[in-house]
Design a protein around this motif. Structure first.
Motif, PDB file in Angstrom:
ATOM      1  N   LEU A   1      -2.974  -4.188  14.741  1.00  0.00           N
ATOM      2  CA  LEU A   1      -3.346  -3.122  14.317  1.00  0.00           C
ATOM      3  C   LEU A   1      -3.127  -2.147  15.573  1.00  0.00           C
ATOM      4  O   LEU A   1      -2.938  -0.964  14.736  1.00  0.00           O
ATOM      5  CB  LEU A   1      -4.194  -3.218  13.473  1.00  0.00           C
ATOM      6  CG  LEU A   1      -4.401  -3.580  12.168  1.00  0.00           C
ATOM      7  CD1 LEU A   1      -5.777  -3.265  11.008  1.00  0.00           C
ATOM      8  CD2 LEU A   1      -3.098  -3.141  11.206  1.00  0.00           C
ATOM      9  N   ALA A   2      -4.027  -2.713  16.668  1.00  0.00           N
ATOM     10  CA  ALA A   2      -4.035  -1.338  17.018  1.00  0.00           C
ATOM     11  C   ALA A   2      -3.008  -1.094  17.985  1.00  0.00           C
ATOM     12  O   ALA A   2      -2.918   0.245  18.644  1.00  0.00           O
ATOM     13  CB  ALA A   2      -5.264  -2.149  18.160  1.00  0.00           C
ATOM     14  N   LYS A   3      -2.095  -1.543  18.004  1.00  0.00           N
ATOM     15  CA  LYS A   3      -0.800  -1.682  18.888  1.00  0.00           C
ATOM     16  C   LYS A   3       0.005  -1.528  18.216  1.00  0.00           C
ATOM     17  O   LYS A   3       1.184  -0.424  18.725  1.00  0.00           O
ATOM     18  CB  LYS A   3       0.172  -2.772  18.744  1.00  0.00           C
ATOM     19  CG  LYS A   3      -1.036  -4.087  19.967  1.00  0.00           C
ATOM     20  CD  LYS A   3       0.940  -5.290  20.452  1.00  0.00           C
ATOM     21  CE  LYS A   3      -0.191  -6.434  21.196  1.00  0.00           C
ATOM     22  NZ  LYS A   3       0.269  -7.342  21.190  1.00  0.00           N
ATOM     23  N   THR A   4      -0.415  -0.187  16.749  1.00  0.00           N
ATOM     24  CA  THR A   4       0.492   0.792  16.118  1.00  0.00           C
ATOM     25  C   THR A   4       0.272   1.978  15.850  1.00  0.00           C
ATOM     26  O   THR A   4       0.789   3.116  15.152  1.00  0.00           O
ATOM     27  CB  THR A   4       0.631  -0.017  14.688  1.00  0.00           C
ATOM     28  OG1 THR A   4      -0.819  -0.427  14.098  1.00  0.00           O
ATOM     29  CG2 THR A   4       0.998  -1.097  14.630  1.00  0.00           C
ATOM     30  N   VAL A   5      -1.351   1.447  16.229  1.00  0.00           N
ATOM     31  CA  VAL A   5      -2.144   3.634  16.100  1.00  0.00           C
ATOM     32  C   VAL A   5      -1.956   3.968  17.473  1.00  0.00           C
ATOM     33  O   VAL A   5      -1.431   3.714  19.120  1.00  0.00           O
ATOM     34  CB  VAL A   5      -3.026   3.467  15.589  1.00  0.00           C
ATOM     35  CG1 VAL A   5      -3.072   2.396  14.027  1.00  0.00           C
ATOM     36  CG2 VAL A   5      -4.501   2.483  16.562  1.00  0.00           C
ATOM     37  N   LYS A   6      -1.982   5.472  16.944  1.00  0.00           N
ATOM     38  CA  LYS A   6      -2.604   6.293  18.849  1.00  0.00           C
ATOM     39  C   LYS A   6      -3.845   6.063  19.213  1.00  0.00           C
ATOM     40  O   LYS A   6      -4.418   6.385  20.319  1.00  0.00           O
ATOM     41  CB  LYS A   6      -2.341   7.706  18.395  1.00  0.00           C
ATOM     42  CG  LYS A   6      -2.184   7.953  19.733  1.00  0.00           C
ATOM     43  CD  LYS A   6      -1.427   9.786  19.325  1.00  0.00           C
ATOM     44  CE  LYS A   6      -1.163  10.786  20.381  1.00  0.00           C
ATOM     45  NZ  LYS A   6      -0.856  12.214  20.299  1.00  0.00           N
ATOM     46  N   HIS A   7      -4.955   6.056  17.883  1.00  0.00           N
ATOM     47  CA  HIS A   7      -5.933   6.583  18.287  1.00  0.00           C
ATOM     48  C   HIS A   7      -6.301   5.112  17.944  1.00  0.00           C
ATOM     49  O   HIS A   7      -6.965   4.665  17.277  1.00  0.00           O
ATOM     50  CB  HIS A   7      -7.246   7.964  17.936  1.00  0.00           C
ATOM     51  CG  HIS A   7      -5.706   9.119  17.398  1.00  0.00           C
ATOM     52  ND1 HIS A   7      -5.791   9.923  18.852  1.00  0.00           N
ATOM     53  CD2 HIS A   7      -4.918   9.770  17.033  1.00  0.00           C
ATOM     54  CE1 HIS A   7      -4.931  10.880  18.881  1.00  0.00           C
ATOM     55  NE2 HIS A   7      -4.681  10.699  17.107  1.00  0.00           N
ATOM     56  N   VAL A   8      -7.746   5.314  18.596  1.00  0.00           N
ATOM     57  CA  VAL A   8      -9.007   3.813  18.556  1.00  0.00           C
ATOM     58  C   VAL A   8     -10.568   3.660  18.675  1.00  0.00           C
ATOM     59  O   VAL A   8     -10.162   4.460  20.026  1.00  0.00           O
ATOM     60  CB  VAL A   8      -8.395   2.305  19.316  1.00  0.00           C
ATOM     61  CG1 VAL A   8      -9.067   1.371  18.811  1.00  0.00           C
ATOM     62  CG2 VAL A   8      -6.721   1.935  18.806  1.00  0.00           C
TER      63      VAL A   8
ATOM     64  N   LEU B   1       0.783  -1.076   0.193  1.00  0.00           N
ATOM     65  CA  LEU B   1       0.503   0.114   0.214  1.00  0.00           C
ATOM     66  C   LEU B   1       0.979   1.292  -0.192  1.00  0.00           C
ATOM     67  O   LEU B   1       0.398   2.537   0.104  1.00  0.00           O
ATOM     68  CB  LEU B   1      -0.837   0.227   0.907  1.00  0.00           C
ATOM     69  CG  LEU B   1      -1.697  -0.730   1.542  1.00  0.00           C
ATOM     70  CD1 LEU B   1      -2.823  -1.420   2.562  1.00  0.00           C
ATOM     71  CD2 LEU B   1      -3.322  -0.886   0.133  1.00  0.00           C
ATOM     72  N   THR B   2       1.629   0.754   0.243  1.00  0.00           N
ATOM     73  CA  THR B   2       3.164   2.463   0.608  1.00  0.00           C
ATOM     74  C   THR B   2       3.578   2.858  -0.959  1.00  0.00           C
ATOM     75  O   THR B   2       4.039   3.869  -1.208  1.00  0.00           O
ATOM     76  CB  THR B   2       4.107   2.146   1.553  1.00  0.00           C
ATOM     77  OG1 THR B   2       4.767   1.223   1.021  1.00  0.00           O
ATOM     78  CG2 THR B   2       4.021   2.258   2.780  1.00  0.00           C
ATOM     79  N   ASN B   3       2.853   1.870  -1.622  1.00  0.00           N
ATOM     80  CA  ASN B   3       4.043   2.129  -3.090  1.00  0.00           C
ATOM     81  C   ASN B   3       2.488   2.303  -3.720  1.00  0.00           C
ATOM     82  O   ASN B   3       2.980   2.840  -5.138  1.00  0.00           O
ATOM     83  CB  ASN B   3       4.500   0.833  -3.703  1.00  0.00           C
ATOM     84  CG  ASN B   3       5.531   0.589  -3.451  1.00  0.00           C
ATOM     85  OD1 ASN B   3       6.652   1.703  -2.545  1.00  0.00           O
ATOM     86  ND2 ASN B   3       6.599  -0.954  -3.094  1.00  0.00           N
ATOM     87  N   ALA B   4       1.481   2.464  -3.559  1.00  0.00           N
ATOM     88  CA  ALA B   4       0.474   2.802  -4.269  1.00  0.00           C
ATOM     89  C   ALA B   4      -0.070   4.065  -3.804  1.00  0.00           C
ATOM     90  O   ALA B   4       0.368   4.992  -3.133  1.00  0.00           O
ATOM     91  CB  ALA B   4      -0.701   1.496  -3.658  1.00  0.00           C
ATOM     92  N   ASP B   5      -0.631   4.524  -4.285  1.00  0.00           N
ATOM     93  CA  ASP B   5      -1.093   6.221  -4.150  1.00  0.00           C
ATOM     94  C   ASP B   5      -1.686   6.422  -2.666  1.00  0.00           C
ATOM     95  O   ASP B   5      -2.499   5.190  -2.224  1.00  0.00           O
ATOM     96  CB  ASP B   5      -2.555   6.105  -5.007  1.00  0.00           C
ATOM     97  CG  ASP B   5      -2.116   6.547  -6.044  1.00  0.00           C
ATOM     98  OD1 ASP B   5      -1.259   7.095  -6.625  1.00  0.00           O
ATOM     99  OD2 ASP B   5      -3.333   6.916  -7.778  1.00  0.00           O
TER     100      ASP B   5
ATOM    101  N   HIS C   1       1.448   3.283   8.845  1.00  0.00           N
ATOM    102  CA  HIS C   1       1.304   4.196   9.467  1.00  0.00           C
ATOM    103  C   HIS C   1       0.223   4.794  10.215  1.00  0.00           C
ATOM    104  O   HIS C   1      -0.014   6.538  10.117  1.00  0.00           O
ATOM    105  CB  HIS C   1       2.740   5.340   9.610  1.00  0.00           C
ATOM    106  CG  HIS C   1       3.667   4.547   9.518  1.00  0.00           C
ATOM    107  ND1 HIS C   1       4.349   3.406  10.651  1.00  0.00           N
ATOM    108  CD2 HIS C   1       5.096   3.591   8.170  1.00  0.00           C
ATOM    109  CE1 HIS C   1       6.035   2.900   9.883  1.00  0.00           C
ATOM    110  NE2 HIS C   1       5.856   3.159   8.713  1.00  0.00           N
ATOM    111  N   ALA C   2      -0.913   4.428  10.204  1.00  0.00           N
ATOM    112  CA  ALA C   2      -2.293   4.715  10.738  1.00  0.00           C
ATOM    113  C   ALA C   2      -2.115   5.659  11.346  1.00  0.00           C
ATOM    114  O   ALA C   2      -1.642   4.781  12.990  1.00  0.00           O
ATOM    115  CB  ALA C   2      -3.533   3.313  10.345  1.00  0.00           C
ATOM    116  N   LYS C   3      -2.465   7.303  12.075  1.00  0.00           N
ATOM    117  CA  LYS C   3      -3.306   7.283  13.162  1.00  0.00           C
ATOM    118  C   LYS C   3      -4.639   6.937  14.176  1.00  0.00           C
ATOM    119  O   LYS C   3      -4.050   6.575  15.238  1.00  0.00           O
ATOM    120  CB  LYS C   3      -3.174   8.612  13.362  1.00  0.00           C
ATOM    121  CG  LYS C   3      -1.705   9.712  12.383  1.00  0.00           C
ATOM    122  CD  LYS C   3      -2.028  10.802  12.440  1.00  0.00           C
ATOM    123  CE  LYS C   3      -0.393  11.539  11.597  1.00  0.00           C
ATOM    124  NZ  LYS C   3      -1.072  12.788  11.280  1.00  0.00           N
ATOM    125  N   THR C   4      -5.027   6.376  12.459  1.00  0.00           N
ATOM    126  CA  THR C   4      -6.588   5.785  13.919  1.00  0.00           C
ATOM    127  C   THR C   4      -6.818   4.660  13.437  1.00  0.00           C
ATOM    128  O   THR C   4      -6.610   4.247  12.360  1.00  0.00           O
ATOM    129  CB  THR C   4      -7.512   7.305  13.340  1.00  0.00           C
ATOM    130  OG1 THR C   4      -6.921   8.015  14.020  1.00  0.00           O
ATOM    131  CG2 THR C   4      -8.806   6.606  14.117  1.00  0.00           C
TER     132      THR C   4
END
Length: 285
Positions: free
Chosen positions: A251-258, A175-179, A225-228
């Motif tokens: 996924l939850a462990k990698t974001v700030k907001h849940v 996904l990081t190589n796509a738009d 690197h999602a925020k939410t």
């Protein structure tokens, strides 16, 4: 009017040939949740949901006393007693007062809050509005498969400037190589890796399940690197041993907001509550 407090019934008539008749029928068919036409009574029937009532009110329908009482009771019940957030730049929908309070509730708890309103009151808009308000993107939205299109549609309405990507199937790509998108929508079923049964060498005659790496979208979504993280119908992850629950927690462990959403957040047993702790950081209910 209402019948037994569970259904809203409507009836409308216009002079013959009036184009408003076709326009109203079109709106009823396209915008009212669960609507059904009862031919023998010539009436429309739909679930008693605040969103349905909101639209009927907006369209100018007159409410019976019973419906007025229910509508007021529901509106009062949904009030959270927090400072509402109404001035959200770029928001494409108008929030009801309790929805604006919901956004304020999420904000007061720094984007870590369960929205457990009853079905049909607009939890989707509350989550999207807060994400827009705090520019908390990229955001990942995990939903049942049947709701992916609805989320895509509501995102286009509420946040027209956001780029939304709906993930389907298991043909993964970077996904990081796509738009890069602002919102990624994915269903529970394709989030975890696929598992297969293999012989258990430590226990002859028995098998065990192992994961096939990089076969679920969770492994790609962590890279954006999602925020939410929004977890719709979060009671779907009540089983802590289920693969989808483990994938959501990853996924939850990698974001700030849940932001978990559910009209039935605690199902059957108190132990079901544990799935609401998306990870070890506190989550406000």
């Amino acid at each position: 009017m209402m019948d037994n407090g569970k259904k809203i019934q409507i009836k409308f008539m216009y002079p013959y040939g009036d184009k408003r008749f076709k326009e109203t029928v079109k709106k009823v068919k396209e915008e009212l949740e669960g609507r059904q036409f009862i031919q023998e009574k010539k009436i429309w029937v739909m679930p008693a949901l605040i969103e349905n009532a909101d639209k009927l009110k907006e369209w100018g329908f007159e409410f019976s006393d019973t419906l007025k009482e229910w509508y007021q009771k529901m509106t009062d019940k949904l009030s959270r007693g927090v400072t509402p957030i109404t001035d959200i730049k770029g928001l494409g929908v108008k929030l009801r007062p309790f929805q604006a309070e919901g956004v304020g509730f999420i904000d007061r708890n720094n984007g870590r809050a369960l929205i457990g309103d009853e079905p049909g009151v607009g939890k989707t808009y509350q989550a999207l509005s807060w994400i827009l308000h705090r520019h908390a993107t990229p955001a990942i939205i995990v939903v049942p498969a049947s709701l992916k299109i609805n989320w895509e549609r509501e995102c286009a309405k509420a946040c027209p400037e956001f780029k939304c990507k709906v993930l389907s199937g298991r043909n993964l790509y970077d996904l990081t190589n796509a738009d890069i998108a602002d919102i990624y929508i994915v269903n529970y079923d394709i989030l975890p890796n696929i598992t297969k049964k293999v012989d258990d060498n430590l226990n002859p005659g028995k098998t065990k399940s192992i994961e096939i790496p990089n076969t679920g979208w969770a492994s790609e979504l962590v890279k954006v690197h999602a925020k939410t993280l929004v977890v719709d119908e979060c009671h779907f992850i009540k089983n802590s041993k289920a693969m989808r629950t483990k994938a959501v927690k990853k996924l939850a462990k990698t974001v700030k907001h849940v932001i978990p959403l559910s009209g039935t957040p605690i199902v059957n047993r108190p132990v079901s509550y544990t799935h609401l702790r998306a990870h070890e950081t506190s989550l406000h209910l």
